[in-house]
Design a protein around this motif. Sequence first.
Motif, PDB file in Angstrom:
ATOM      1  N   ALA A   1       0.829  -1.203   0.000  1.00 55.19           N
ATOM      2  CA  ALA A   1       0.000   0.000   0.000  1.00 55.19           C
ATOM      3  C   ALA A   1       0.866   1.257   0.000  1.00 55.19           C
ATOM      4  CB  ALA A   1      -0.931   0.000   1.215  1.00 55.19           C
ATOM      5  N   PHE A   2       1.907   1.259   0.833  1.00 55.87           N
ATOM      6  CA  PHE A   2       2.775   2.433   0.904  1.00 55.87           C
ATOM      7  C   PHE A   2       3.508   2.668  -0.409  1.00 55.87           C
ATOM      8  CE2 PHE A   2       6.959   4.300   1.704  1.00 55.87           C
ATOM      9  CZ  PHE A   2       6.589   5.504   2.292  1.00 55.87           C
TER      10      PHE A   2
ATOM     11  N   VAL B   1       4.228   5.934  -5.151  1.00 56.64           N
ATOM     12  CA  VAL B   1       4.545   6.069  -6.568  1.00 56.64           C
ATOM     13  C   VAL B   1       3.460   6.880  -7.286  1.00 56.64           C
ATOM     14  CG1 VAL B   1       4.782   4.801  -8.740  1.00 56.64           C
ATOM     15  CG2 VAL B   1       5.972   4.003  -6.702  1.00 56.64           C
ATOM     16  N   LEU B   2       2.196   6.589  -6.993  1.00 54.50           N
ATOM     17  CA  LEU B   2       1.108   7.348  -7.607  1.00 54.50           C
ATOM     18  C   LEU B   2       1.131   8.812  -7.158  1.00 54.50           C
ATOM     19  CD1 LEU B   2      -1.892   4.845  -7.446  1.00 54.50           C
ATOM     20  CD2 LEU B   2      -0.527   5.487  -9.438  1.00 54.50           C
ATOM     21  N   ALA B   3       1.438   9.045  -5.887  1.00 47.99           N
ATOM     22  CA  ALA B   3       1.506  10.422  -5.378  1.00 47.99           C
ATOM     23  C   ALA B   3       2.584  11.210  -6.109  1.00 47.99           C
ATOM     24  CB  ALA B   3       1.784  10.414  -3.881  1.00 47.99           C
ATOM     25  N   LEU B   4       3.710  10.576  -6.368  1.00 46.01           N
ATOM     26  CA  LEU B   4       4.779  11.268  -7.083  1.00 46.01           C
ATOM     27  C   LEU B   4       4.360  11.582  -8.523  1.00 46.01           C
ATOM     28  CD1 LEU B   4       7.828   9.198  -5.775  1.00 46.01           C
ATOM     29  CD2 LEU B   4       7.247  11.552  -5.173  1.00 46.01           C
TER      30      LEU B   4
ATOM     31  N   VAL C   1       2.703   0.789 -10.848  1.00 44.98           N
ATOM     32  CA  VAL C   1       1.663   0.286  -9.955  1.00 44.98           C
ATOM     33  C   VAL C   1       0.886  -0.851 -10.616  1.00 44.98           C
ATOM     34  CG1 VAL C   1      -0.459   0.914  -8.718  1.00 44.98           C
ATOM     35  CG2 VAL C   1       1.495   2.473  -8.738  1.00 44.98           C
ATOM     36  N   THR C   2       0.692  -0.773 -11.920  1.00 49.43           N
ATOM     37  CA  THR C   2       0.048  -1.890 -12.625  1.00 49.43           C
ATOM     38  C   THR C   2       0.866  -3.158 -12.474  1.00 49.43           C
ATOM     39  OG1 THR C   2      -0.914  -0.369 -14.246  1.00 49.43           O
ATOM     40  CG2 THR C   2      -0.789  -2.686 -14.866  1.00 49.43           C
TER      41      THR C   2
END
Length: 815
Positions: A22-23, A28-31, A288-289
């Motif tokens: 989760a982290f 990665v998405l936040a960046l 993430v995928t």
Amino acid sequence: MRSILNDLRYALRQLRKSPGFAFTAATVLALGIGANIAVFTILDGILLRPLPYAQPDRVVTVKVKDYPMSYANILQLRDAMGTRLQIAAVMNDSEASVVSSGGRFQIQQSQVTAGLMTMLGVAPLKGRVFRQDENDPGNNRVALLGEDTWRRLFNADPMIVGKNIYIKEVAYTIVGVMPKGFSFPYGEAMQVWSPAEIKASGKVAMSGDEEIFGELYARLPDGMTIAQLAAGFDRTQAVIAKQNPWGVLPSRVEAIGYRQSLIEDARKPLMLLYAVVFAIWALACLNVTSLLLARAVARVREQAVRAALGASRARLLQQAIVESMLLSGIGGVAGFLLGESAIKLLWRQIDRNLLLTRTIYVEWRVLVGMAALTVATSIVVGVFPAWRAWRRNVQQSLQGVNATASAGQSRTREALVVAQLALTLVFLVGAGLFLRTIHALRQVPLGFSQQNVLTGGIVLNGAVPALAGSATETNIIRTSYEPLLARLRAIPGVKDAALSSVLPLRREFSVGLIVQIDHKKLPPAQAPRAGASLASAGLASALGIPMVRGRFFTEDDTAAAPVVALINKAFADKYLPATDPVGHTLSMGEGKFADIRIVGVIGDMKQNNVTDAIRPEVYFCLAQMQPGTPMYGVAAAFMEVAIRAAIPADTLRAQFDKAIHEVAPDATTTDVKTIHEAVEDSFGSQTLIAHLLECFGALALMIATVGLYGLLSFAVAQRTREIGLRIALGAPQGNILSLILRRALLLITIGVSIGGVLAWFAVKFTSGYIYGVKAHDALTFTSVVVVLAAASFLAAWLPARRASAVDPILALRSE
């Protein structure tokens, strides 16, 4: 709705059970989202937000080359284009320090023609706009306040109309307040507008001392395009130039949209950056995928049980989308905070290198964009892993003891990692080229020293600028500038201090002139042209300017002494080649200024930009200027100071400000910074792009290496029993390392190769922004490949090292 809430609760439980996953995924998405939010906020404020005028797309700026445009020339152009054309001009812009009950504030005073607000189609918040007769001498002591000026100086006094504001010791009657957000010329926070004083002679003078100059703006009449207006102006200007062969007139007239004139230098760099951050987002989605695909394999039995109990494919897809939406939502919120923090961190570079920075803030377009990007992210990262899960046979999944990845799934994840590596190499090449550009710019010979020099602009608010002053006027050079230099030189640690109307790479004020050499008269088109500056004795020492021939100004060059001048090497090479320039004369004006002796030649200095060609320059001695002489008005309008210190120049800022206000309490200082900061700022958008690409390149490198590490860690986890069996049968540690690293090195090689090809073609988009380095620079490509390969190898070696240390007993017992 209940099923969605149930899926949301289930997704939260799953994320709590896998905090590492989760982290990593949310970070990665936040960046990726944060980089997009930061750049889109900038792009929205500068490129998309409408200007606060009526039909802003019909407001145009008229640009000229070579020479400024005289007001008489402006009137002739207007008359030729017909009465339908609304025009206005800004005749002068200057900064001033204003004292009110709230303290001392620095404002921008724009002296304009009376029809400016009408042309812009903006009504005042309070009061009225200027009347046409208020440009006449004696009628022009009225002012319009910007809303920010009204609020901060007068506490938003509702009865402000009719009161006075004192600017440069001159009283102006306030006739109105402009609406909030209004600014023109655009960008200043605290503004005051007043009518420029235009004498009858200034309306007809095309040359000589009565000629006045301004920046022309216009509103397109209905049915007329910018191209038609520009063509009409250009044709008319050609006729005017023929009718005035001895006038100094612009050779060409261009008309472009006002917004375009503000953003033309920023549009391409911003679009380039947005393309980069969109690719960063794609890279984050790929990463993430890949993580979700690996996680789907570990959860295959769980999904099979849900399907066996009656869950439809649509229901399983909904659950996958909700989970990815939750991850994307967390990443979106964190990304928004990261984006806002990034803007604050880079604000100095943004504010110095871009216009319209007042409009850079979060508004509905940014929030809608963030929401859309979050939804798109959830779909991109959630649908593909769910679709791959559909293809598995439910019965086989229920019968399997351990969930293992199929060859197709492994190839998909490996392809995603290869794509990440390829994109990362493209980013790193771009960042490397811009870093090499900044390095090359810093190596350009500037013609002066950057060591421990503090600079700043000075506006003496008690002096009313005039190109032709009265002979009885107080000489501000003696009353203000000379005492100021003495005070600055007395500061402990100061080696020397000097004044100049133009300091290198600080082009806040400039004057061009036509001169005669040795009294030889030539038509304006053939006469020598140069930039004109005032300088005090000591400037060569303060800036470390080398002397090529002769001497610099000294204390003996007073107003009573013969007028002298300095020229730069470019002037000597162009107009006095193959001869010693020292002793030749220049003519500018009458009397003593008709016979100005050249006493020295200084080395060439970069003036406007590090990459610009050196142009001819003439320097006049500040101490020899007095009211009524040419160039005295320049000294009255604006000067710059250079202070060389034996200590770090930054430490002198407070003492510089204190010295200024001790000598001239009402003076305004502008843009106080070291000469090194001035040099860095002159690089413009190249520095901003370099910093951002450096950050984005590092971000891409981190995402790609995390992706490779995650892939190989998952592969090792899936093959734990196999590896344990190999070790139990006597396989040495080196063989286990080789087993894992061979596949990793193949992926790295493929990713780097594809990335190298993509980068080779992608660098053509950077050709307009790099300097001193070739787009296909071998050193940059080689360095980037080495860095990416090394980081990728480290990411691969860690799980391989862990695999070689597996305890065979524990591995064989694992399920």
